[in-house]
Write a protein that holds these residues in place. Structure first.
Motif, PDB file in Angstrom:
ATOM      1  N   LYS A 221      -1.545   6.371   2.236  1.00 55.47           N
ATOM      2  CA  LYS A 221      -2.856   5.820   2.598  1.00 55.47           C
ATOM      3  C   LYS A 221      -3.193   6.200   4.045  1.00 55.47           C
ATOM      4  O   LYS A 221      -2.321   6.238   4.909  1.00 55.47           O
ATOM      5  CB  LYS A 221      -2.865   4.302   2.466  1.00 55.47           C
ATOM      6  CG  LYS A 221      -2.679   3.803   1.047  1.00 55.47           C
ATOM      7  CD  LYS A 221      -3.809   4.220   0.164  1.00 55.47           C
ATOM      8  CE  LYS A 221      -4.624   3.044  -0.252  1.00 55.47           C
ATOM      9  NZ  LYS A 221      -5.729   3.394  -1.147  1.00 55.47           N
TER      10      LYS A 221
ATOM     11  N   CYS B 254      -5.478  -6.613  -5.039  1.00 58.56           N
ATOM     12  CA  CYS B 254      -6.262  -5.397  -4.784  1.00 58.56           C
ATOM     13  C   CYS B 254      -7.521  -5.763  -4.037  1.00 58.56           C
ATOM     14  O   CYS B 254      -7.967  -6.913  -4.068  1.00 58.56           O
ATOM     15  CB  CYS B 254      -6.555  -4.608  -6.055  1.00 58.56           C
ATOM     16  SG  CYS B 254      -7.937  -5.162  -7.039  1.00 58.56           S
TER      17      CYS B 254
ATOM     18  N   ASN C  52      -0.556   2.410  -9.911  1.00 57.65           N
ATOM     19  CA  ASN C  52      -0.960   3.779  -9.607  1.00 57.65           C
ATOM     20  C   ASN C  52      -0.268   4.136  -8.292  1.00 57.65           C
ATOM     21  O   ASN C  52      -0.635   3.632  -7.231  1.00 57.65           O
ATOM     22  CB  ASN C  52      -2.485   3.839  -9.468  1.00 57.65           C
ATOM     23  CG  ASN C  52      -2.991   5.178  -8.998  1.00 57.65           C
ATOM     24  OD1 ASN C  52      -2.235   6.056  -8.576  1.00 57.65           O
ATOM     25  ND2 ASN C  52      -4.297   5.350  -9.051  1.00 57.65           N
TER      26      ASN C  52
ATOM     27  N   ARG D 202     -11.331  -1.840 -10.036  1.00 56.39           N
ATOM     28  CA  ARG D 202     -10.297  -1.489  -9.059  1.00 56.39           C
ATOM     29  C   ARG D 202      -8.938  -2.064  -9.445  1.00 56.39           C
ATOM     30  O   ARG D 202      -7.899  -1.438  -9.179  1.00 56.39           O
ATOM     31  CB  ARG D 202     -10.714  -1.952  -7.665  1.00 56.39           C
ATOM     32  CG  ARG D 202      -9.964  -1.277  -6.574  1.00 56.39           C
ATOM     33  CD  ARG D 202     -10.226   0.219  -6.572  1.00 56.39           C
ATOM     34  NE  ARG D 202      -9.381   0.854  -5.567  1.00 56.39           N
ATOM     35  CZ  ARG D 202      -9.020   2.117  -5.600  1.00 56.39           C
ATOM     36  NH1 ARG D 202      -9.436   2.912  -6.560  1.00 56.39           N
ATOM     37  NH2 ARG D 202      -8.261   2.599  -4.653  1.00 56.39           N
TER      38      ARG D 202
ATOM     39  N   ASP E  94      -0.420   6.567  -6.369  1.00 62.01           N
ATOM     40  CA  ASP E  94      -1.254   7.139  -5.314  1.00 62.01           C
ATOM     41  C   ASP E  94      -1.846   6.038  -4.438  1.00 62.01           C
ATOM     42  O   ASP E  94      -2.222   6.283  -3.288  1.00 62.01           O
ATOM     43  CB  ASP E  94      -2.411   7.960  -5.903  1.00 62.01           C
ATOM     44  CG  ASP E  94      -1.942   9.239  -6.574  1.00 62.01           C
ATOM     45  OD1 ASP E  94      -0.855   9.745  -6.216  1.00 62.01           O
ATOM     46  OD2 ASP E  94      -2.667   9.733  -7.458  1.00 62.01           O
ATOM     47  N   GLU E  95      -1.940   4.839  -4.977  1.00 67.40           N
ATOM     48  CA  GLU E  95      -2.545   3.707  -4.283  1.00 67.40           C
ATOM     49  C   GLU E  95      -1.534   2.639  -3.858  1.00 67.40           C
ATOM     50  O   GLU E  95      -1.704   1.994  -2.835  1.00 67.40           O
ATOM     51  CB  GLU E  95      -3.591   3.041  -5.193  1.00 67.40           C
ATOM     52  CG  GLU E  95      -4.732   3.939  -5.619  1.00 67.40           C
ATOM     53  CD  GLU E  95      -5.716   4.220  -4.499  1.00 67.40           C
ATOM     54  OE1 GLU E  95      -5.748   3.454  -3.522  1.00 67.40           O
ATOM     55  OE2 GLU E  95      -6.451   5.210  -4.599  1.00 67.40           O
TER      56      GLU E  95
ATOM     57  N   SER F   9     -11.293  -3.582  -2.414  1.00 67.27           N
ATOM     58  CA  SER F   9     -12.006  -2.316  -2.284  1.00 67.27           C
ATOM     59  C   SER F   9     -13.476  -2.616  -2.023  1.00 67.27           C
ATOM     60  O   SER F   9     -13.811  -3.681  -1.493  1.00 67.27           O
ATOM     61  CB  SER F   9     -11.834  -1.474  -3.558  1.00 67.27           C
ATOM     62  OG  SER F   9     -12.320  -0.157  -3.362  1.00 67.27           O
TER      63      SER F   9
ATOM     64  N   GLU G 124      -5.847   0.487  -9.603  1.00 66.88           N
ATOM     65  CA  GLU G 124      -4.687   0.336  -8.726  1.00 66.88           C
ATOM     66  C   GLU G 124      -3.475  -0.260  -9.431  1.00 66.88           C
ATOM     67  O   GLU G 124      -2.354   0.199  -9.238  1.00 66.88           O
ATOM     68  CB  GLU G 124      -5.032  -0.552  -7.517  1.00 66.88           C
ATOM     69  CG  GLU G 124      -5.965   0.098  -6.541  1.00 66.88           C
ATOM     70  CD  GLU G 124      -6.166  -0.716  -5.276  1.00 66.88           C
ATOM     71  OE1 GLU G 124      -5.390  -1.670  -5.019  1.00 66.88           O
ATOM     72  OE2 GLU G 124      -7.101  -0.403  -4.520  1.00 66.88           O
TER      73      GLU G 124
ATOM     74  N   ARG H  98       0.831  -1.203   0.000  1.00 67.50           N
ATOM     75  CA  ARG H  98       0.000   0.000   0.000  1.00 67.50           C
ATOM     76  C   ARG H  98       0.871   1.262   0.000  1.00 67.50           C
ATOM     77  O   ARG H  98       1.934   1.286   0.610  1.00 67.50           O
ATOM     78  CB  ARG H  98      -0.940  -0.002   1.207  1.00 67.50           C
ATOM     79  CG  ARG H  98      -2.020  -1.080   1.070  1.00 67.50           C
ATOM     80  CD  ARG H  98      -2.830  -1.253   2.319  1.00 67.50           C
ATOM     81  NE  ARG H  98      -3.479  -0.059   2.820  1.00 67.50           N
ATOM     82  CZ  ARG H  98      -4.650   0.402   2.407  1.00 67.50           C
ATOM     83  NH1 ARG H  98      -5.310  -0.238   1.451  1.00 67.50           N
ATOM     84  NH2 ARG H  98      -5.173   1.492   2.930  1.00 67.50           N
TER      85      ARG H  98
END
Length: 175
Positions: free
Chosen positions: A54, A65, A129, A82, A131-132, A67, A86, A50
């Motif tokens: 986060k 992944c 990604n 997702r 950011d994830e 979600s 991700e 992760r």
């Protein structure tokens, strides 16, 4: 950005309504979720670490992944969405089983989820990604079991629970 909503459900996975994700986790209410396990042809599992940014469980390792489904989405549609968001790839998914778990965190949040577990195949490198996802790796089930025993603090709370259920399923069904 508008807060994402989760689907509140009863123990039979019947929808009860929508609630903002953070509020559902603060109140520990049962909601629908999914977990995706992607394997390659060498039967290795793709794990993700992760992202550092986060709001909970940063830099911990977890399954490929996971979600929450959105209103009107099937479990498979949600998993594919997702996975693309991700990990940056698409593949076919098959739902294996679902179960309920509850896992409180030190920060006051609680994961209380009816989790739909899915599996898929992929043999290339993901386009993560950042950011994830901080990092990713392929790992054999045996190496993962050893590492989770030796270094449990490096894995998300929910992954340890979900992996145990997943492992029982694959052993029982001879995957």
């Amino acid at each position: 950005m508008k807060e994402e909503k989760v689907i509140l459900v009863d123990i039979n996975d019947e929808p009860l309504g929508l609630m903002e994700k953070l509020a559902a986790h603060e109140q520990g209410l049962l909601h629908r979720a999914f977990s995706v396990f992607i394997f390659n042809d060498a039967n290795e599992l793709m794990l993700q670490q992760r992202a550092a940014g986060k709001y909970h469980s940063p830099l911990l390792w977890t399954n490929t992944c996971c979600s929450h489904q959105r209103a009107g989405e099937t479990n498979i549609q949600a998993g594919k969405r997702r996975l693309q968001e991700e990990m940056g790839f698409e593949t076919d998914l098959t739902e294996l089983f679902h179960f309920i778990y509850k896992a409180p965190f030190d920060n006051g949040l609680t994961e209380h989820e009816l989790d739909h577990v899915m599996i898929g195949k992929y043999n290339s490198s993901p386009k993560i990604n950042t950011d994830e996802v901080e990092n990713w790796k392929w790992i054999s089930i045996d190496a993962l079991k050893e590492d989770m025993t030796a270094n449990p603090e490096q894995y998300t709370v929910w992954f340890k629970i979900i992996f145990e259920e997943f492992n029982h399923y694959i052993e029982k069904h001879k995957f």
